[in-house]
Design a protein around this motif. Structure first.
Motif, PDB file in Angstrom:
ATOM      1  N   TRP A   1       0.831  -1.207   0.000  1.00  0.00           N
ATOM      2  CA  TRP A   1       0.000   0.000   0.000  1.00  0.00           C
ATOM      3  C   TRP A   1       0.866   1.256   0.000  1.00  0.00           C
ATOM      4  O   TRP A   1       0.563   2.238  -0.683  1.00  0.00           O
ATOM      5  N   ARG A   2       1.954   1.216   0.758  1.00  0.00           N
ATOM      6  CA  ARG A   2       2.840   2.389   0.798  1.00  0.00           C
ATOM      7  C   ARG A   2       3.486   2.614  -0.567  1.00  0.00           C
ATOM      8  O   ARG A   2       3.631   3.760  -1.008  1.00  0.00           O
ATOM      9  N   LEU A   3       3.877   1.539  -1.231  1.00  0.00           N
ATOM     10  CA  LEU A   3       4.448   1.679  -2.571  1.00  0.00           C
ATOM     11  C   LEU A   3       3.423   2.267  -3.530  1.00  0.00           C
ATOM     12  O   LEU A   3       3.770   3.047  -4.433  1.00  0.00           O
ATOM     13  N   TYR A   4       2.152   1.904  -3.328  1.00  0.00           N
ATOM     14  CA  TYR A   4       1.091   2.402  -4.203  1.00  0.00           C
ATOM     15  C   TYR A   4       0.670   3.828  -3.836  1.00  0.00           C
ATOM     16  O   TYR A   4       0.542   4.688  -4.713  1.00  0.00           O
ATOM     17  N   ALA A   5       0.460   4.074  -2.554  1.00  0.00           N
ATOM     18  CA  ALA A   5      -0.109   5.347  -2.109  1.00  0.00           C
ATOM     19  C   ALA A   5       0.935   6.393  -1.764  1.00  0.00           C
ATOM     20  O   ALA A   5       0.593   7.555  -1.545  1.00  0.00           O
ATOM     21  N   GLY A   6       2.199   6.008  -1.713  1.00  0.00           N
ATOM     22  CA  GLY A   6       3.233   6.966  -1.356  1.00  0.00           C
ATOM     23  C   GLY A   6       3.248   7.263   0.134  1.00  0.00           C
ATOM     24  O   GLY A   6       2.592   6.591   0.931  1.00  0.00           O
ATOM     25  N   ALA A   7       3.995   8.272   0.507  1.00  0.00           N
ATOM     26  CA  ALA A   7       4.107   8.662   1.910  1.00  0.00           C
ATOM     27  C   ALA A   7       4.083  10.176   2.011  1.00  0.00           C
ATOM     28  O   ALA A   7       4.465  10.870   1.058  1.00  0.00           O
ATOM     29  N   PRO A   8       3.610  10.715   3.123  1.00  0.00           N
ATOM     30  CA  PRO A   8       3.603  12.171   3.290  1.00  0.00           C
ATOM     31  C   PRO A   8       5.017  12.752   3.223  1.00  0.00           C
ATOM     32  O   PRO A   8       5.993  12.074   3.537  1.00  0.00           O
ATOM     33  N   ARG A   9       5.099  13.990   2.834  1.00  0.00           N
ATOM     34  CA  ARG A   9       6.384  14.674   2.845  1.00  0.00           C
ATOM     35  C   ARG A   9       6.809  14.905   4.292  1.00  0.00           C
ATOM     36  O   ARG A   9       5.973  14.956   5.201  1.00  0.00           O
ATOM     37  N   PRO A  10       8.099  15.054   4.543  1.00  0.00           N
ATOM     38  CA  PRO A  10       8.550  15.392   5.902  1.00  0.00           C
ATOM     39  C   PRO A  10       7.881  16.677   6.367  1.00  0.00           C
ATOM     40  O   PRO A  10       7.586  17.561   5.563  1.00  0.00           O
ATOM     41  N   VAL A  11       7.633  16.750   7.648  1.00  0.00           N
ATOM     42  CA  VAL A  11       7.035  17.963   8.207  1.00  0.00           C
ATOM     43  C   VAL A  11       7.964  19.143   7.946  1.00  0.00           C
ATOM     44  O   VAL A  11       9.180  19.040   8.164  1.00  0.00           O
ATOM     45  N   PRO A  12       7.440  20.252   7.436  1.00  0.00           N
ATOM     46  CA  PRO A  12       8.286  21.425   7.174  1.00  0.00           C
ATOM     47  C   PRO A  12       9.095  21.818   8.406  1.00  0.00           C
ATOM     48  O   PRO A  12       8.583  21.830   9.525  1.00  0.00           O
ATOM     49  N   GLY A  13      10.360  22.096   8.192  1.00  0.00           N
ATOM     50  CA  GLY A  13      11.237  22.495   9.282  1.00  0.00           C
ATOM     51  C   GLY A  13      12.020  21.352   9.879  1.00  0.00           C
ATOM     52  O   GLY A  13      12.891  21.576  10.726  1.00  0.00           O
ATOM     53  N   THR A  14      11.738  20.107   9.459  1.00  0.00           N
ATOM     54  CA  THR A  14      12.465  18.956   9.989  1.00  0.00           C
ATOM     55  C   THR A  14      13.882  18.938   9.425  1.00  0.00           C
ATOM     56  O   THR A  14      14.068  18.969   8.206  1.00  0.00           O
ATOM     57  N   PRO A  15      14.906  18.891  10.291  1.00  0.00           N
ATOM     58  CA  PRO A  15      16.291  18.841   9.794  1.00  0.00           C
ATOM     59  C   PRO A  15      16.514  17.606   8.921  1.00  0.00           C
ATOM     60  O   PRO A  15      15.906  16.562   9.126  1.00  0.00           O
TER      61      PRO A  15
END
Length: 202
Positions: free
Chosen positions: A68-82
Motif C-alpha cells: 500500500w505504501r508503494l502504491y499510495a506513497g508517503a507524506p512529505r517530511p514535516v516542514p522544518g524537519t532537519p
C-alpha cells in the motif's frame, strides 16, 4: 479523511494497518513471554497455535502495508524537519519493516525445524520452509527472541521520537498518524498555514 496518503498526512488505510500491527505485535509479544512459562497442557498447545496464526496474520498485514505504501506513497517530511532527522526516520522505518517481516518468518522457520505442522486458524496448512533440524530449531528460537527484543527497543525509540516531535518540536508528526481530531498539532507548530486547496486533506 482520505483512504490514500496525501502530502500532509497518512490516509485511513495506512493508519489502520499501522495501529493494527502495533496492537497485534504487543499482544503476540505478551502472549509469547507468558506461554513459554506455562506447563504442558491442551491449553498451552491451543495458545501456541493461536500465537502462530496471529504471527502469520502480522506477516500478511505488513506485506499489505508495504504494498500500500508503494502504491499510495508517503507524506512529505514535516516542514522544518532537519535533514539528519529525515534520514534517521527513513532508516528507522526501514529497520522496523525488516524486523516485522523477520519476526514471523523466523517463527515459521522455528516451527518447520521442529517438525510441527503450521495451520492458520484451523483453516489450512502452510508448507514448511526448512527441514526438520534440532540445531536449526535452537538457532531459530534464539533468533526469534533476539528479533523480538530488538523490535521492541526500536519501536520504543520510534514512539519516543514521535512524542518528542509533538511535545518539543511542536509539529504534526504524531497527529498525522491519528484520525483527524484525535490529536492536533500544537498551535505553535512550524507547519505553515494550509492553503484553501489543501484544507480538505490536512
Amino acid at each position: 479523511m482520505t483512504w490514500k496518503n496525501t502530502n500532509d498526512r497518512w490516509g485511513s488505510v495506512s493508519q489502520l494497518l499501522h495501529w493494527l500491527i502495533v496492537l497485534m505485535i504487543l499482544g503476540l509479544g505478551t502472549v509469547g513471554l507468558v506461554m513459554t512459562e506455562m506447563r504442558n497442557s491442551p491449553d498451552k498447545i491451543q495458545i501456541y497455535l493461536l500465537h502462530k496464526s496471529f504471527g502469520l496474520t502480522v506477516l500478511a498485514l505488513i506485506t499489505l502495508r508495504l504494498l500500500w505504501r508503494l502504491y499510495a506513497g508517503a507524506p512529505r517530511p514535516v516542514p522544518g524537519t532537519p535533514h539528519w532527522q529525515e534520514r534517521i526516520a527513513t532508516l528507522t522505518h526501514g529497520a522496523l519493516y525488516a524486523l516485522v517481516f523477520a519476526m514471523p518468518l523466523s517463527g515459521w522457520v522455528l516451527n518447520s525445524a521442529a517438525g510441527f505442522p503450521l495451520r492458520w486458524f484451523e483453516l489450512f496448512n502452510l508448507p514448511p520452509i526448512a527441514a526438520k533440524s534440532e540445531s536449526l530449531h535452537e538457532l531459530a528460537e534464539q533468533v526469534h527472541e533476539w528479533l523480538f527484543w530488538t523490535l521492541i527497543a526500536l519501536a520504543l525509540v520510534h514512539a519516543a521520537a514521535a512524542i518528542y516531535h509533538h511535545v518539543f518540536q511542536r509539529d504534526a508528526t504524531l497527529a498525522r498518524m491519528l484520525p483527524r481530531g484525535w490529536l492536533r498539532a500544537p498551535a505553535t507548530s512550524p507547519t505553515p498555514p494550509l492553503t484553501e486547496e489543501h484544507r480538505d486533506v490536512a
